[in-house]
Design a protein around this motif. Structure first.
Motif, PDB file in Angstrom:
ATOM      1  N   LYS A   1       3.976  -7.944   4.585  1.00 34.55           N
ATOM      2  CA  LYS A   1       3.633  -8.343   5.957  1.00 34.55           C
ATOM      3  C   LYS A   1       4.869  -8.398   6.843  1.00 34.55           C
ATOM      4  O   LYS A   1       4.777  -8.270   8.059  1.00 34.55           O
ATOM      5  CB  LYS A   1       2.947  -9.705   5.957  1.00 34.55           C
ATOM      6  CG  LYS A   1       1.474  -9.663   5.612  1.00 34.55           C
ATOM      7  CD  LYS A   1       0.864 -11.045   5.794  1.00 34.55           C
ATOM      8  CE  LYS A   1      -0.616 -11.006   5.613  1.00 34.55           C
ATOM      9  NZ  LYS A   1      -1.224 -12.344   5.779  1.00 34.55           N
TER      10      LYS A   1
ATOM     11  N   TYR B   1      -3.005  -8.037   1.049  1.00 31.33           N
ATOM     12  CA  TYR B   1      -3.500  -9.409   1.256  1.00 31.33           C
ATOM     13  C   TYR B   1      -2.604 -10.425   0.559  1.00 31.33           C
ATOM     14  O   TYR B   1      -2.276 -10.290  -0.617  1.00 31.33           O
ATOM     15  CB  TYR B   1      -4.949  -9.541   0.754  1.00 31.33           C
ATOM     16  CG  TYR B   1      -5.585 -10.848   1.155  1.00 31.33           C
ATOM     17  CD1 TYR B   1      -5.769 -11.864   0.221  1.00 31.33           C
ATOM     18  CD2 TYR B   1      -5.963 -11.073   2.468  1.00 31.33           C
ATOM     19  CE1 TYR B   1      -6.331 -13.066   0.597  1.00 31.33           C
ATOM     20  CE2 TYR B   1      -6.517 -12.284   2.849  1.00 31.33           C
ATOM     21  CZ  TYR B   1      -6.702 -13.265   1.913  1.00 31.33           C
ATOM     22  OH  TYR B   1      -7.257 -14.471   2.301  1.00 31.33           O
ATOM     23  N   GLU B   2      -2.176 -11.473   1.324  1.00 28.85           N
ATOM     24  CA  GLU B   2      -1.290 -12.520   0.814  1.00 28.85           C
ATOM     25  C   GLU B   2      -0.009 -11.937   0.224  1.00 28.85           C
ATOM     26  O   GLU B   2       0.477 -12.392  -0.822  1.00 28.85           O
ATOM     27  CB  GLU B   2      -1.987 -13.379  -0.244  1.00 28.85           C
ATOM     28  CG  GLU B   2      -2.985 -14.385   0.337  1.00 28.85           C
ATOM     29  CD  GLU B   2      -2.316 -15.531   1.088  1.00 28.85           C
ATOM     30  OE1 GLU B   2      -1.866 -16.487   0.454  1.00 28.85           O
ATOM     31  OE2 GLU B   2      -2.256 -15.450   2.334  1.00 28.85           O
TER      32      GLU B   2
ATOM     33  N   ILE C   1      -5.091  -9.920   7.395  1.00 37.45           N
ATOM     34  CA  ILE C   1      -5.574 -11.172   8.020  1.00 37.45           C
ATOM     35  C   ILE C   1      -6.906 -11.570   7.409  1.00 37.45           C
ATOM     36  O   ILE C   1      -7.139 -12.733   7.087  1.00 37.45           O
ATOM     37  CB  ILE C   1      -5.728 -10.963   9.537  1.00 37.45           C
ATOM     38  CG1 ILE C   1      -4.352 -10.710  10.154  1.00 37.45           C
ATOM     39  CG2 ILE C   1      -6.375 -12.171  10.199  1.00 37.45           C
ATOM     40  CD1 ILE C   1      -4.399 -10.267  11.582  1.00 37.45           C
ATOM     41  N   TYR C   2      -7.783 -10.583   7.247  1.00 37.88           N
ATOM     42  CA  TYR C   2      -9.070 -10.830   6.601  1.00 37.88           C
ATOM     43  C   TYR C   2      -8.975 -10.447   5.136  1.00 37.88           C
ATOM     44  O   TYR C   2      -8.264  -9.506   4.764  1.00 37.88           O
ATOM     45  CB  TYR C   2     -10.177  -9.994   7.247  1.00 37.88           C
ATOM     46  CG  TYR C   2     -10.550 -10.399   8.652  1.00 37.88           C
ATOM     47  CD1 TYR C   2     -11.371  -9.582   9.424  1.00 37.88           C
ATOM     48  CD2 TYR C   2     -10.109 -11.592   9.212  1.00 37.88           C
ATOM     49  CE1 TYR C   2     -11.737  -9.937  10.708  1.00 37.88           C
ATOM     50  CE2 TYR C   2     -10.453 -11.948  10.500  1.00 37.88           C
ATOM     51  CZ  TYR C   2     -11.272 -11.113  11.243  1.00 37.88           C
ATOM     52  OH  TYR C   2     -11.622 -11.468  12.517  1.00 37.88           O
ATOM     53  N   ARG C   3      -9.748 -11.155   4.318  1.00 39.31           N
ATOM     54  CA  ARG C   3      -9.834 -10.788   2.908  1.00 39.31           C
ATOM     55  C   ARG C   3     -11.073  -9.918   2.725  1.00 39.31           C
ATOM     56  O   ARG C   3     -12.173 -10.334   3.120  1.00 39.31           O
ATOM     57  CB  ARG C   3      -9.932 -12.048   2.051  1.00 39.31           C
ATOM     58  CG  ARG C   3     -10.041 -11.753   0.556  1.00 39.31           C
ATOM     59  CD  ARG C   3      -9.957 -13.014  -0.273  1.00 39.31           C
ATOM     60  NE  ARG C   3     -10.938 -13.982   0.151  1.00 39.31           N
ATOM     61  CZ  ARG C   3     -10.682 -15.276   0.342  1.00 39.31           C
ATOM     62  NH1 ARG C   3      -9.469 -15.730   0.143  1.00 39.31           N
ATOM     63  NH2 ARG C   3     -11.626 -16.098   0.726  1.00 39.31           N
TER      64      ARG C   3
ATOM     65  N   ARG D   1      -7.650  -5.702  11.156  1.00 44.09           N
ATOM     66  CA  ARG D   1      -7.308  -7.006  10.571  1.00 44.09           C
ATOM     67  C   ARG D   1      -7.347  -6.974   9.054  1.00 44.09           C
ATOM     68  O   ARG D   1      -6.593  -7.676   8.390  1.00 44.09           O
ATOM     69  CB  ARG D   1      -8.251  -8.077  11.116  1.00 44.09           C
ATOM     70  CG  ARG D   1      -7.891  -8.541  12.523  1.00 44.09           C
ATOM     71  CD  ARG D   1      -9.049  -9.265  13.186  1.00 44.09           C
ATOM     72  NE  ARG D   1      -8.652  -9.871  14.450  1.00 44.09           N
ATOM     73  CZ  ARG D   1      -8.485  -9.210  15.582  1.00 44.09           C
ATOM     74  NH1 ARG D   1      -8.700  -7.912  15.628  1.00 44.09           N
ATOM     75  NH2 ARG D   1      -8.111  -9.842  16.681  1.00 44.09           N
TER      76      ARG D   1
ATOM     77  N   CYS E   1      -4.119  -5.368   8.091  1.00 42.55           N
ATOM     78  CA  CYS E   1      -2.970  -6.255   8.306  1.00 42.55           C
ATOM     79  C   CYS E   1      -2.977  -7.443   7.359  1.00 42.55           C
ATOM     80  O   CYS E   1      -2.071  -8.280   7.414  1.00 42.55           O
ATOM     81  CB  CYS E   1      -2.980  -6.787   9.746  1.00 42.55           C
ATOM     82  SG  CYS E   1      -2.606  -5.527  10.954  1.00 42.55           S
TER      83      CYS E   1
END
Lengths: 299, 728
Positions: A72, A66-67, A50-52, A45, A48
């Motif tokens: 993505k 991330y973001e 999803i988690y920071r 995750r 991917c």
């Protein structure tokens, strides 16, 4: 290429991932194995986006995930606990995926539907566990992603479908050079699927290696002499494990098989047999050599 | 379509969200439209053809704006409460902002769409049924309902993005929507109990309960009208409230967007993103009860009621229960109660400390009384805008009183008022005073509004001073402008007829002197009622009643129709006599008022003649007399008509067989009079009330209003018959 640098993630006081570094080459089928709670799903995750992460970063092709919607859009993630829109069918999920994934291939979707023999308009709640995973695979593969992340990939799939999934994965990797990261708690599932394997333990990467290399550089030697001897006889070898029952010893040796065999023969043993190890045994002995007792795996 | 990092809206996700919310949104739409159209249709088909009020268009929307935003938001953002769903949405190739905005817009689409279609449905039904519609109501209602829905939506968004479970989201939604206003209501009530001279709405927007429209509506409902300054209709046209509510809703929506941006996906399933916020939510939900307890101790008025141990301790235990039960329900871990216990003193200190602080502030403000020389000018009658004031009251409040003597009266009354509440005096007011809002504009530039208690002597002096000043004389007798009037209720056949009537009245009124105009005022401010002697007070049965809006404030005001406006008066009395009786029985043809009245009078006479001598009959009548060249006057009479009247009957002295004969004579006289009135050259007598009743059985006959034209001879006989029984 996927690059993980100093990744740390905590859930409250619990360190799920601690200072993890790894590199996943492009076009690789990378297996992540570990016991329950080792951090496989968390790592996936994080990769991917999803988690920071609390510390460190994850980059795909040099860009932070991330973001990053552009990045993505090139990845597809199938989690361990599947999620579908409430009361939806495959057709409905297809619309949802097609709406947000720019590369979603409807033709590929239709083709996979035929391959898996899934009913497109049936409520997904009526599907069995294995069928739901098949449905998730269909959707993920239809996204034509450059990066595929599959958590507990083969959970619920029968052997025939496992082979099918493997073939499809290989096809994507071979044809489009996509990178696949698979996780499982079972080495056997990943053994003949992955190019590279990594062992996760308590949030850290303890072992990472090419599968072929793992299988060939570690082997078991059964040896016996007609005179008394102890383990010091083998001090010139990289012995991970030594057991002796009577005059017969079993050694787990790391090194070049031919060279080791040749060297042992020079000592004129009455018995010398070189046996291959299963991947499970390889991991077991490697972990022991790193100081991880088997009991640690039991939770 | 180019997709890049900075995209704030994703059409595909927006459409997908509309699809996901389709069922719920459709149900709301159908329910609102159906329950708008059907009642409007039934109401119109039942014969009611009057103009619908602003709150009559779509009643279901009042509930819709509370329920729909919450449920639609929780449905659209429900993925934030489940781990696997949250991970799924956060794995999509979208920024969090894009995800948030796209889904919020989908929710808004259903909210606004339902409001628009409901209002349009109502307009369509009224138009098809031929009912007049005030088209200005439509945009007002749209803005009102949209603002309310936006605020509730914003609060729901804050709730769901700042927590991870539906239960805690619901709690936080309620806290965000109601707690701030609860605190301000409590603070205002505290201030008013410490010093009743304050108008809390004047202390700033924080204390204006009416600005937050959804919260104030609930507060008004739960307090049975005790809290809240505006009626529902006024709220729907309250521009400042609509703007405030809408902007607050937007603000909460943006705030929730920030929460969503920084929120971790793994928060899903937890009651709060972290322990600090968990403490905050737990303290917030129990704070209201602690505040009530604190206010009970801090306020002398409330202390008597609330500090009783039988009330205090159960409430205190309730507050503790709420505090700990919230923790248990949301975290399901008993071990969390210990850290919760450590934070408890914080909320107790805040709950008890804030009211004490409020009391101290209130007492300080109470004693800040300006001297007369500090006041530049003042405005009278600054009441909370919730009450329906008369036009004259509104106009008077616009006049700047600069006269030194007048300012001296006002500041002196304020000083006495403060002394009364401060306990420095207790006898000067006695038991009777008239409270009125006065806004003082100080030379320093500051403005303060206070509720000042005026004694009778103060009022008399005030009335005398005001009546000497041209500015006040002008506004007291000013009629509302045409564009300020929303509706006219008069003797006309319909709204347009009443408006035409009033236009005629306006012309005649303009030619009158100040004194005559004053005599026609039926809605003078109470504190100026002495300007018109009681004996000269006009009969309000023949009058115009106007409702409207002036400078954003609603008014309701009445003006008498008398012989001073002769043309209007003659047309009015003739119209009264001609108007069909609305109370005709089903199947019967409606009769003109005069015919109905005459029938009633004949029936009364017949009943009186056939009544047993011992029957306990009594009669009561009110007349309005218009003699040529004289001012109209009232004549009220009561008659006991039995041979033996009860000893406790007030009119015993004017009763008996003679009274019966006189009444029969009066009824016969009235039956002979003409009801065709076309000039003021002969006396006109209006019978505005008549009843003949049996004291024992309760049977009776009554008459509706009717006007008679009498010859001088008839009029003299009328006076002779009624004189013995007229009230002094």
């Amino acid at each position: 290429m996927i690059q993980v640098n100093g990744l740390t993630k905590r859930f409250g006081d619990f360190p799920a991932i601690s200072g993890l570094d790894c590199t996943i080459p492009e076009g690789c089928v990378y297996g992540l194995v570990g016991a329950n709670g080792a951090g496989k799903s968390t790592l996936l995750r994080l990769i991917c986006g999803i988690y920071r992460p609390d510390k460190g970063n994850v980059t795909l092709d040099g860009k932070n995930i991330y973001e990053n919607p552009e990045l993505k859009s090139r990845l597809a993630f199938v989690p361990d606990e599947l999620y579908f829109l409430p009361q939806s069918s495959l057709a409905r999920m297809k619309k949802a995926y097609a709406a947000v994934y720019p590369r979603f291939d409807s033709a590929r979707y239709a083709e996979l539907l035929q391959v898996f023999h899934l009913e497109e308009n049936a409520n997904l709640n009526t599907f069995s566990k294995g069928m739901r995973r098949q449905a998730a695979m269909v959707l993920a593969l239809s996204c034509r992603a450059d990066f595929l992340f599959l958590d507990e990939t083969f959970d619920g799939l029968d052997p025939i479908l496992r082979n099918l999934v493997k073939k499809l994965l290989y096809a994507d990797v071979a044809e489009r050079g996509c990178t696949a990261v698979l996780t499982s708690h079972s080495l056997r599932e990943l053994e003949d699927t992955c190019d590279q394997l990594a062992l996760l333990h308590k949030g850290g990467l303890v072992l990472e290696s090419d599968v072929q290399k793992l299988k060939t550089t570690l082997f078991k030697v059964q040896i016996a002499f007609d005179h008394a001897y102890d383990h010091t006889v083998f001090s010139g070898f990289d012995v991970l494990n030594f057991t002796k029952h009577g005059s017969v010893s079993n050694l787990i040796v790391r090194g070049d098989r031919e060279a080791v065999t040749q060297a042992l023969r020079t000592q004129s043993p009455v018995l010398l047999e070189v046996l291959p190890l299963s991947l499970e045994e390889v991991f077991l002995y490697e972990m022991e050599s790193l100081g991880y007792a088997f009991d640690d795996e039991i939770r | 379509m180019k997709r890049n990092r900075s995209m704030l809206f994703h059409p595909g996700l927006y459409v997908e969200t509309l699809r996901q919310l389709r069922l719920m949104g459709s149900i709301y739409l159908v329910l609102c439209v159906v329950f708008t159209i059907v009642p409007a249709l039934l109401d119109s088909l039942s014969g009611r053809l009057t103009q619908p009020g602003i709150s009559d268009f779509s009643p279901p929307l009042f509930l819709f704006v509370y329920v729909a935003p919450v449920t639609l938001v929780y449905s659209a953002f429900g993925f934030l409460t489940r781990r696997n769903a949250s991970d799924f949405y956060h794995s999509l190739p979208l920024t969090r902002e894009c995800l948030y905005v796209s889904r919020v817009l989908a929710v808004l689409t259903y909210l606004v769409g339902t409001i628009v279609l409901s209002l349009l449905g109502a307009c369509l039904v009224y138009a098809l049924c031929g009912r007049p519609i005030n088209l200005s109501y439509v945009p007002d209602q749209f803005l009102y309902f949209t603002a309310c829905a936006a605020l509730v939506m914003g609060c729901a968004l804050v709730g769901i993005t700042a927590t991870g479970t539906r239960f805690s989201a619901f709690i936080v939604t309620g806290i965000v929507l109601f707690l701030p206003r609860f605190i301000s209501v409590l603070a205002g009530a505290m201030l008013e109990s410490v010093a009743p001279i304050f108008y809390t709405w004047d202390l700033g927007p924080v204390f204006n309960y009416s600005l937050n429209l959804p919260a104030s509506a609930v507060a008004t409902l739960l307090s049975f009208g005790a809290i809240g300054d505006l009626s529902l209709e006024e709220s729907m046209r309250y521009g400042a409230g609509i703007l405030y509510t809408g902007v607050l809703g937007l603000g909460y929506t943006v705030l929730a967007g920030f929460f969503h941006h920084f929120r971790a996906s793994e928060t899903a399933g937890k009651s709060a993103p972290n322990r600090v916020l968990q403490h905050v939510y737990r303290c917030a939900i129990s704070l209201p009860v602690f505040l009530v307890l604190g206010a009970a101790l801090a306020s002398e008025d409330w202390r008597l009621l609330f500090s009783d141990a039988a009330f205090f301790w159960p409430l205190f235990l309730l507050a503790l229960a709420v505090y700990f039960i919230y923790e248990l329900v949301t975290t399901r871990k008993a071990r969390n109660l210990l850290p919760a216990l450590c934070v408890l003193p914080v909320v107790v200190v805040v709950g008890f400390g804030l009211p004490v602080l409020g009391r101290a502030v209130g007492e300080r403000m109470l004693r800040a009384v300006p001297a007369a020389e500090e006041v530049a000018y003042a405005n009278l009658g600054m009441e909370p805008f919730g009450g329906m004031e008369s036009y004259a009251e509104l106009q008077v409040s616009e006049v700047d009183a600069e006269d030194e003597e007048l300012l001296s009266v006002l500041t002196g009354a304020l000083d006495s008022t403060v002394a009364m509440y401060d306990g420095r005096t207790d006898s000067s007011y006695g038991s009777s005073y008239f409270p009125m809002g006065v806004r003082f504009h100080l030379r320093s530039g500051e403005e303060i509004t206070r509720r000042v208690n005026f004694r009778d002597s103060d009022l008399a002096r005030l009335a005398a001073l005001l009546s000497q000043q041209d500015a006040y004389r002008e506004v007291l007798t000013r009629l509302p402008a045409e564009d300020e009037i929303l509706a006219v209720d008069g003797p006309g056949w319909n709204q347009q007829d009443d408006r035409d009537f009033f236009a005629l009245y306006r012309e005649e009124y303009a030619a009158l002197s100040y004194a005559d105009q004053l005599l026609l005022q039926l809605s003078l401010p109470t504190y100026l009622s002495d300007l018109v002697p009681a004996s000269d007070l006009q009969d309000s049965s023949l009058a115009f009643s106007l409702s409207g809006v002036a400078d954003g404030q609603s008014f309701y005001t009445s003006y008498a129709i008398t012989e001073k406006t002769p043309q209007t008066f003659l047309q009015a009395v003739q119209r009264v006599n001609e108007e069909s009786a609305a109370a005709a029985s089903p199947g019967e043809e409606a009769q003109p008022h005069d015919a109905v009245a005459l029938d009633a009078l004949r029936e009364s006479a017949a009943w009186l003649r056939s009544a047993e001598p011992g029957a306990q009959l009594w009669a009561e009548a009110e007349f309005r007399i218009y003699e040529p060249g004289a001012a109209g006057r009232a004549l009220d009479m009561q008659m006991g008509l039995s041979d033996a009247v009860p000893a406790d009957y007030d009119g015993a002295a004017d009763s008996g067989p003679a009274a019966r004969e006189d009444l029969l004579g009066l009824l016969d006289l009235l039956g002979d009079c003409s009801t065709q009135i076309d000039s003021l050259d002969e006396p006109i007598v209006g019978l505005t009330y008549f009843v003949l009743q049996d004291y024992d059985t309760g049977d009776g006959v009554s008459s509706n209003t009717v006007y008679f034209r009498m010859t001088q001879e008839q009029f003299d006989r009328f006076l002779a018959l009624t004189a013995p029984y007229a009230d002094a």
